[in-house]
Design a protein around this motif. Sequence first.
Motif, PDB file in Angstrom:
ATOM      1  N   LEU A 114     -13.943 -25.994  55.971  1.00 40.97           N
ATOM      2  CA  LEU A 114     -13.909 -24.725  56.700  1.00 40.97           C
ATOM      3  C   LEU A 114     -15.064 -23.808  56.309  1.00 40.97           C
ATOM      4  CD1 LEU A 114     -10.059 -24.020  56.573  1.00 40.97           C
ATOM      5  CD2 LEU A 114     -11.361 -25.536  58.084  1.00 40.97           C
ATOM      6  N   GLU A 115     -15.910 -24.262  55.399  1.00 42.26           N
ATOM      7  CA  GLU A 115     -17.070 -23.479  54.983  1.00 42.26           C
ATOM      8  C   GLU A 115     -18.276 -23.729  55.874  1.00 42.26           C
ATOM      9  OE1 GLU A 115     -17.378 -23.136  50.445  1.00 42.26           O
ATOM     10  OE2 GLU A 115     -16.303 -25.038  50.721  1.00 42.26           O
ATOM     11  N   VAL A 116     -18.089 -24.514  56.913  1.00 38.57           N
ATOM     12  CA  VAL A 116     -19.200 -24.933  57.760  1.00 38.57           C
ATOM     13  C   VAL A 116     -19.898 -23.751  58.433  1.00 38.57           C
ATOM     14  CG1 VAL A 116     -17.702 -25.300  59.771  1.00 38.57           C
ATOM     15  CG2 VAL A 116     -19.847 -26.569  59.570  1.00 38.57           C
ATOM     16  N   PHE A 117     -19.195 -22.648  58.635  1.00 41.40           N
ATOM     17  CA  PHE A 117     -19.798 -21.485  59.310  1.00 41.40           C
ATOM     18  C   PHE A 117     -20.479 -20.526  58.332  1.00 41.40           C
ATOM     19  CE2 PHE A 117     -16.302 -22.678  62.252  1.00 41.40           C
ATOM     20  CZ  PHE A 117     -17.087 -22.992  63.351  1.00 41.40           C
ATOM     21  N   GLY A 118     -20.246 -20.716  57.045  1.00 43.04           N
ATOM     22  CA  GLY A 118     -20.908 -19.879  56.050  1.00 43.04           C
ATOM     23  C   GLY A 118     -20.451 -18.435  56.032  1.00 43.04           C
ATOM     24  N   ARG A 119     -19.176 -18.192  56.377  1.00 41.48           N
ATOM     25  CA  ARG A 119     -18.665 -16.831  56.345  1.00 41.48           C
ATOM     26  C   ARG A 119     -17.164 -16.851  56.012  1.00 41.48           C
ATOM     27  NH1 ARG A 119     -19.109 -13.055  59.544  1.00 41.48           N
ATOM     28  NH2 ARG A 119     -17.147 -12.262  58.759  1.00 41.48           N
ATOM     29  N   THR A 120     -16.616 -15.636  55.783  1.00 43.36           N
ATOM     30  CA  THR A 120     -15.190 -15.501  55.508  1.00 43.36           C
ATOM     31  C   THR A 120     -14.478 -14.946  56.739  1.00 43.36           C
ATOM     32  OG1 THR A 120     -15.578 -13.306  54.557  1.00 43.36           O
ATOM     33  CG2 THR A 120     -15.515 -15.189  53.033  1.00 43.36           C
ATOM     34  N   PHE A 121     -13.131 -15.049  56.716  1.00 40.10           N
ATOM     35  CA  PHE A 121     -12.343 -14.699  57.901  1.00 40.10           C
ATOM     36  C   PHE A 121     -11.149 -13.812  57.544  1.00 40.10           C
ATOM     37  CE2 PHE A 121     -14.484 -18.693  58.664  1.00 40.10           C
ATOM     38  CZ  PHE A 121     -15.056 -18.490  59.909  1.00 40.10           C
ATOM     39  N   ASP A 122     -10.721 -13.041  58.540  1.00 39.33           N
ATOM     40  CA  ASP A 122      -9.535 -12.189  58.408  1.00 39.33           C
ATOM     41  C   ASP A 122      -8.271 -12.967  58.758  1.00 39.33           C
ATOM     42  OD1 ASP A 122     -10.899  -9.456  58.033  1.00 39.33           O
ATOM     43  OD2 ASP A 122     -11.822 -10.202  59.884  1.00 39.33           O
ATOM     44  N   MET A 149     -11.116 -17.336  53.007  1.00 46.20           N
ATOM     45  CA  MET A 149     -10.187 -16.254  53.339  1.00 46.20           C
ATOM     46  C   MET A 149     -10.565 -14.982  52.607  1.00 46.20           C
ATOM     47  SD  MET A 149      -6.567 -18.371  53.290  1.00 46.20           S
ATOM     48  CE  MET A 149      -5.545 -16.894  53.543  1.00 46.20           C
ATOM     49  N   LYS A 150     -10.689 -13.889  53.345  1.00 46.25           N
ATOM     50  CA  LYS A 150     -10.896 -12.598  52.706  1.00 46.25           C
ATOM     51  C   LYS A 150      -9.673 -12.276  51.842  1.00 46.25           C
ATOM     52  CE  LYS A 150     -13.875 -10.729  56.355  1.00 46.25           C
ATOM     53  NZ  LYS A 150     -14.090  -9.655  57.346  1.00 46.25           N
ATOM     54  N   PRO A 151      -9.777 -11.332  50.912  1.00 45.24           N
ATOM     55  CA  PRO A 151      -8.647 -11.048  50.014  1.00 45.24           C
ATOM     56  C   PRO A 151      -7.338 -10.747  50.730  1.00 45.24           C
ATOM     57  CG  PRO A 151     -10.623  -9.989  49.199  1.00 45.24           C
ATOM     58  CD  PRO A 151     -10.982 -10.554  50.538  1.00 45.24           C
ATOM     59  N   ASP A 152      -7.403 -10.111  51.894  1.00 46.72           N
ATOM     60  CA  ASP A 152      -6.182  -9.764  52.634  1.00 46.72           C
ATOM     61  C   ASP A 152      -5.984 -10.637  53.870  1.00 46.72           C
ATOM     62  OD1 ASP A 152      -8.304  -8.764  54.036  1.00 46.72           O
ATOM     63  OD2 ASP A 152      -7.394  -6.819  54.471  1.00 46.72           O
ATOM     64  N   GLN A 215      -1.571 -12.238  45.578  1.00 42.25           N
ATOM     65  CA  GLN A 215      -1.488 -10.783  45.398  1.00 42.25           C
ATOM     66  C   GLN A 215      -1.159 -10.054  46.693  1.00 42.25           C
ATOM     67  OE1 GLN A 215      -4.122 -12.707  44.906  1.00 42.25           O
ATOM     68  NE2 GLN A 215      -6.037 -11.777  45.587  1.00 42.25           N
ATOM     69  N   GLN A 216      -1.157 -10.774  47.831  1.00 44.82           N
ATOM     70  CA  GLN A 216      -0.854 -10.159  49.124  1.00 44.82           C
ATOM     71  C   GLN A 216       0.587 -10.385  49.565  1.00 44.82           C
ATOM     72  OE1 GLN A 216      -3.069  -8.225  50.742  1.00 44.82           O
ATOM     73  NE2 GLN A 216      -4.427  -8.547  48.994  1.00 44.82           N
ATOM     74  N   ALA A 217       1.391 -11.054  48.733  1.00 42.80           N
ATOM     75  CA  ALA A 217       2.727 -11.493  49.153  1.00 42.80           C
ATOM     76  C   ALA A 217       3.683 -10.342  49.466  1.00 42.80           C
ATOM     77  CB  ALA A 217       3.339 -12.395  48.092  1.00 42.80           C
ATOM     78  N   ASN A 218       3.394  -9.142  48.966  1.00 48.25           N
ATOM     79  CA  ASN A 218       4.314  -8.019  49.194  1.00 48.25           C
ATOM     80  C   ASN A 218       3.774  -7.008  50.198  1.00 48.25           C
ATOM     81  OD1 ASN A 218       6.329  -8.859  47.341  1.00 48.25           O
ATOM     82  ND2 ASN A 218       5.042  -8.151  45.649  1.00 48.25           N
ATOM     83  N   ARG A 219       2.833  -7.417  51.013  1.00 44.78           N
ATOM     84  CA  ARG A 219       2.256  -6.494  51.989  1.00 44.78           C
ATOM     85  C   ARG A 219       3.280  -6.098  53.047  1.00 44.78           C
ATOM     86  NH1 ARG A 219      -2.910  -9.207  54.239  1.00 44.78           N
ATOM     87  NH2 ARG A 219      -2.697  -7.546  55.780  1.00 44.78           N
ATOM     88  N   GLN A 220       3.011  -4.978  53.700  1.00 45.52           N
ATOM     89  CA  GLN A 220       3.941  -4.433  54.677  1.00 45.52           C
ATOM     90  C   GLN A 220       4.207  -5.389  55.827  1.00 45.52           C
ATOM     91  OE1 GLN A 220       5.756  -1.587  54.547  1.00 45.52           O
ATOM     92  NE2 GLN A 220       6.727  -2.334  56.429  1.00 45.52           N
TER      93      GLN A 220
END
Length: 269
Positions: A114-122, A149-152, A215-220
């Motif tokens: 999935l790194e083929v595009f050289g960027r991160t995703f939402d 994957m971006k942090p969120d 760390q995102q498991a408790n998001r709204q």
Amino acid sequence: MSINPIDDRLGKHLSPGDRHYRAFVSHPDNYDIVAALQFNLLTSLGLREHHYLLDIGCGSLRGGRLFIPYLLSGHYFGIEPEQWLIEEGIKHELGESILAVKQPSFAHDRSFNLEVFGRTFDFLLAQSIFSHASALQIKACVASAKKVMKPDAIFVANFVESNENYTGHEWVYPGGSYYTLDFMCRLVEEQGMTCIPIHWPHPVGLRWILIVHPQQANRQFLKDMDVVTLRAERDAALARLCKIESHPYVMFGRTVRRWLYALLQRRTH
């Protein structure tokens, strides 16, 4: 028997796996509703036009035909090994002119890189990918997803839930693979990610999961999805209750109970 020209164009007389851009990706009768379910789920989870989306196994752009017009130019990315599917999807569902306006990007990697595009995703989406993949392929996909994957970010996927696990090492299509929910979550957690089962409809009953950084498991948004899950569980419980209450034995038991109660009332008076 003659075939309706529209049905013929949409491949509705064909079976899943047949070489038609709609039939090849699943049953052609479900093409539209599966697209809508993907789009509605991701927007319910917070997808907006400015986000970057990676559509893993984008096929003939079943979901892409909704996501590409919705997202800002250059924000849709699709991976699909079968290049002809993308070409047919653009030709029959979107039109060539949208490429200049929305500038989607495509790759034809077969190794879950999935790194083929050289960027991160939402947002990342794997609609009916884990339902054909081996455990090794799923682990490779999640491991690669973690890197982009971006942090969120939210990775949305589905699979065939079963009481046993597919033990083969190959991609299965036509046909599919199957896993227990516990096993699927374990595959995800082995890659250092968190797996969250959710209830969301699917015409052939695939089970949806969300994959996020721990760390995102408790998001709204998860609290919001819990409400959806509870509603789905309530509706399922009510349906089971109605089925039980309509069973002949239960109805007979109620009749006997009413008769005994009336008999008891007469004796006490």
